[in-house]
Design a protein around this motif. Sequence first.
Motif, PDB file in Angstrom:
ATOM      1  N   SER A 153       0.821  -1.200   0.000  1.00  0.00           N
ATOM      2  CA  SER A 153       0.000   0.000   0.000  1.00  0.00           C
ATOM      3  C   SER A 153       0.862   1.260   0.000  1.00  0.00           C
ATOM      4  CB  SER A 153      -0.903   0.000   1.232  1.00  0.00           C
ATOM      5  OG  SER A 153      -1.408   1.293   1.479  1.00  0.00           O
ATOM      6  N   THR A 154       0.520   2.200  -0.886  1.00  0.00           N
ATOM      7  CA  THR A 154       1.155   3.513  -0.838  1.00  0.00           C
ATOM      8  C   THR A 154       0.215   4.519  -0.165  1.00  0.00           C
ATOM      9  OG1 THR A 154       0.403   3.889  -3.103  1.00  0.00           O
ATOM     10  CG2 THR A 154       2.672   3.167  -2.821  1.00  0.00           C
ATOM     11  N   ASP A 155      -0.853   4.004   0.452  1.00  0.00           N
ATOM     12  CA  ASP A 155      -1.743   4.847   1.233  1.00  0.00           C
ATOM     13  C   ASP A 155      -1.222   4.964   2.655  1.00  0.00           C
ATOM     14  OD1 ASP A 155      -3.985   5.949  -0.115  1.00  0.00           O
ATOM     15  OD2 ASP A 155      -4.707   3.921  -0.485  1.00  0.00           O
ATOM     16  N   LYS A 156      -1.766   5.925   3.401  1.00  0.00           N
ATOM     17  CA  LYS A 156      -1.376   6.051   4.801  1.00  0.00           C
ATOM     18  C   LYS A 156      -2.497   5.630   5.743  1.00  0.00           C
ATOM     19  CE  LYS A 156       1.763   9.729   5.206  1.00  0.00           C
ATOM     20  NZ  LYS A 156       1.933  11.188   5.249  1.00  0.00           N
ATOM     21  N   LEU A 157      -3.680   5.454   5.206  1.00  0.00           N
ATOM     22  CA  LEU A 157      -4.802   5.077   6.049  1.00  0.00           C
ATOM     23  C   LEU A 157      -4.971   3.563   6.040  1.00  0.00           C
ATOM     24  CD1 LEU A 157      -7.043   7.047   7.445  1.00  0.00           C
ATOM     25  CD2 LEU A 157      -5.265   8.074   6.039  1.00  0.00           C
ATOM     26  N   HIS A 158      -5.300   3.006   7.187  1.00  0.00           N
ATOM     27  CA  HIS A 158      -5.581   1.580   7.378  1.00  0.00           C
ATOM     28  C   HIS A 158      -4.340   0.709   7.205  1.00  0.00           C
ATOM     29  CE1 HIS A 158      -8.020  -1.943   7.926  1.00  0.00           C
ATOM     30  NE2 HIS A 158      -7.396  -2.497   6.916  1.00  0.00           N
ATOM     31  N   ALA A 159      -3.784   0.667   6.000  1.00  0.00           N
ATOM     32  CA  ALA A 159      -2.630  -0.197   5.763  1.00  0.00           C
ATOM     33  C   ALA A 159      -1.591   0.579   4.978  1.00  0.00           C
ATOM     34  CB  ALA A 159      -3.050  -1.432   4.988  1.00  0.00           C
ATOM     35  N   ARG A 160      -0.346   0.495   5.425  1.00  0.00           N
ATOM     36  CA  ARG A 160       0.754   1.201   4.768  1.00  0.00           C
ATOM     37  C   ARG A 160       1.882   0.198   4.548  1.00  0.00           C
ATOM     38  NH1 ARG A 160       4.052   6.631   6.875  1.00  0.00           N
ATOM     39  NH2 ARG A 160       4.305   7.463   4.789  1.00  0.00           N
ATOM     40  N   GLY A 161       2.458   0.200   3.362  1.00  0.00           N
ATOM     41  CA  GLY A 161       3.532  -0.752   3.086  1.00  0.00           C
ATOM     42  C   GLY A 161       2.973  -2.142   2.818  1.00  0.00           C
ATOM     43  N   PRO A 162       3.814  -3.183   3.016  1.00  0.00           N
ATOM     44  CA  PRO A 162       3.361  -4.545   2.705  1.00  0.00           C
ATOM     45  C   PRO A 162       2.090  -4.904   3.478  1.00  0.00           C
ATOM     46  CG  PRO A 162       5.729  -4.510   3.112  1.00  0.00           C
ATOM     47  CD  PRO A 162       5.216  -3.151   3.478  1.00  0.00           C
ATOM     48  N   MET A 163       1.114  -5.468   2.758  1.00  0.00           N
ATOM     49  CA  MET A 163      -0.171  -5.840   3.359  1.00  0.00           C
ATOM     50  C   MET A 163      -0.292  -7.358   3.445  1.00  0.00           C
ATOM     51  SD  MET A 163      -3.042  -3.434   1.508  1.00  0.00           S
ATOM     52  CE  MET A 163      -4.388  -4.159   2.469  1.00  0.00           C
TER      53      MET A 163
END
Lengths: 429, 429
Positions: A391-401
């Motif tokens: 993920s390149t988002d910062k909400l909920h999940a960031r980085g490897p999911m």
Amino acid sequence: MNSDEIKDAIYQLGHNARTAAHQLAQLTAEKKSDILRAMATSLRADTAAILEANAKDIDAAETKGLTGAMLDRLKLDADRVDAIAAGIEQVADLPDPVGEHLEKISRPNGIEINKVRVPIGVIGIIFESRPNVTSDAAVLCLKSGNATILRGGSEAIHSNKAIAKALQSGGEPAGLPAGAIQLIPFTDRESVAVLAGMDKYLDLIIPRGGKGLIETVVSLARMPVIKHYDGICHAYVDRAADQDLAVAIIDDGKTQKPSVCNALETVLVHKDIADEFLPKLKARLDQRGVEIRADEATQKIIDGTTPAEDADWVTEYLDLIIAVKVVDSTEAAIEHINTHSSQHSEVIITTDDAAAQHFLTAIDSACVYHNVSTRFSDGEEFGFGAEIGISTDKLHARGPMGLKELTSYQYRITGDGQIKDKARQDALD
Amino acid sequence: MNSDEIKDAIYQLGHNARTAAHQLAQLTAEKKSDILRAMATSLRADTAAILEANAKDIDAAETKGLTGAMLDRLKLDADRVDAIAAGIEQVADLPDPVGEHLEKISRPNGIEINKVRVPIGVIGIIFESRPNVTSDAAVLCLKSGNATILRGGSEAIHSNKAIAKALQSGGEPAGLPAGAIQLIPFTDRESVAVLAGMDKYLDLIIPRGGKGLIETVVSLARMPVIKHYDGICHAYVDRAADQDLAVAIIDDGKTQKPSVCNALETVLVHKDIADEFLPKLKARLDQRGVEIRADEATQKIIDGTTPAEDADWVTEYLDLIIAVKVVDSTEAAIEHINTHSSQHSEVIITTDDAAAQHFLTAIDSACVYHNVSTRFSDGEEFGFGAEIGISTDKLHARGPMGLKELTSYQYRITGDGQIKDKARQDALD
């Protein structure tokens, strides 16, 4: 089918998925593992049918003129089907994230608040040409207790249908709820719009594919989207760097697998060591056939580079090309990265712990490394056992999911009759 | 100003906020507390100016014909300004969530992965008439290291500007970065659209207000939205309920403060106790002047009710009205709630622990209670110290949102030269 019929059909899938999600949330870890193993067995048993379906997709793709990597992404063979099945068995063996007690809060009034990990619910996955995503995504969602609605690309539709059918027909006798894994049979753009607008039934949508697909989903979606955008990853070679180590990390980051999102795209070099370091770096990159796009300062030190343009600082090459720039300080490197990176993965190479600490805390990216290749930004490498993406988002999940990132939480509160205002009720008597 | 000028002005705020966010992320807990205390002092010192601005808003509202609760929501006086300042001081005293080590992963290859809590970045807050939100929201975001861009409603624009000015002028001499707290000076709808489309600078948008506002933001937003929708909260009175306790919990849930999202809207009663329980409940609700919207089974047991229509099962009354239905089993209650609730807060009243356990795990809502009033769904009551709202989303934050829910995380990875493929590099020599 006309628009209304397509919409009705997709909403029916949504309704089925919601019902299945409530059932999935109640399944034990053992039950889910049994279902997954039955799905793997079914997938292997259906190999011939899956390859036959895949041959239709390949024929159509060749007719359209697809070649090379595009065609290879689409193609299945017995080994690849077996690898998909083995992947399911690996996921079956992972620990179940659902039900984990995350926090316990005891309040002075005697109520006990338990924060417990629960599934998200219904997850939509929109993907492009790789048919293995049908299984990979559905299986991770199932393990974490979620129902999935899959919408694959037109190029792989026959393969996707055959894989989904194998998963359903294998899973259902073992207890997979009907509606837990569903493939949208339409491949037109309208079906993406319907899915992205169906916030009544969908809790999350994950687009897996190129920037165009992600942009489309982002602009249409009424529910949360987790985005896996580009990786414009940077290495900063500090003035106190171990230079051989820096060369090794940049070589690994750029050339070991250039087509992936955690590959390096830009190198920043501290001015104090640029004269010594850049020729060493150039020698290694020459051995690998890497083109250097250089800023003016770099051009003055090494020959045989291409002058960098503004676009080079924000380009994900995914190829044997790298942008190189000389910077005045760690601060200038941080400033450049926080302005130009896609907030994916960055590395500082230095023996100066204070500089490293400053870099690690000031860089606004999912993964920040000190003396380690950015190629480790990956669910497997992080020990998650599997990953649905980065993920390149910062909400909920960031980085490897991994599986945990496919869950939500719930507060379960117990007590013995606590009410907000007892005096108000006592006053009634 | 024309459209382009409005857009440019808001993008300029976005740029300022991003720069400020990088600075905020580096501030120590002490520094942030000092800034917050300076802001509280400044707000108190500016009371006269704030009340003067508020008087303009009140005048305009009265000219428009606003009365009652609407006008009251808008109105400030010296006590209310002091309460806003006291709220800032409370937040200053809370523990800083930023920098918390959430997880440490040691990998076999020697890399150490630290998962650390970091700010989200830039948060947009869109709100309606309450001017105190200008301070409350900005202050929680600041404490958690985030920059805010605030866009309040036209009714409170003078008050909002005066409050924002007091926060900025008090905070900046104490070290508040310029751009950390910014108010959009436009109140037209277009400014909402520009803000919701500015994913280049905004990491999150939180609409605080009615359903119409939230729907608008959801349909326009290109970045994550955390929604605080309705609370259609249910009480289920099991056949093994302590009936006096059930009456007390329903009374508290419905009548102690009917206008809030954690108030009860529907009661489900097990058929085995309906004959005995419903008259007791009716007697209490009559004392409180509550209108009962009853299903057919309930109508047969108690008189003086209004027949419930389909809409009653999905209505957030926020008033002295409650829907009552008789159900056949705990399972039927769960089914009704999972179909009709807004996934906010629900309670089972029972002495049967197995029934309670089943209810707690099968209900798909943020907060599920056993023998406790739903009115406790609140950040303060959960011990969070403060809350920005109660999320009805399942991604990132669910239920009461405190400071931790205004943060993201980052992986900081350290090693001593680990690369993905050493053999490949060794082969070069």
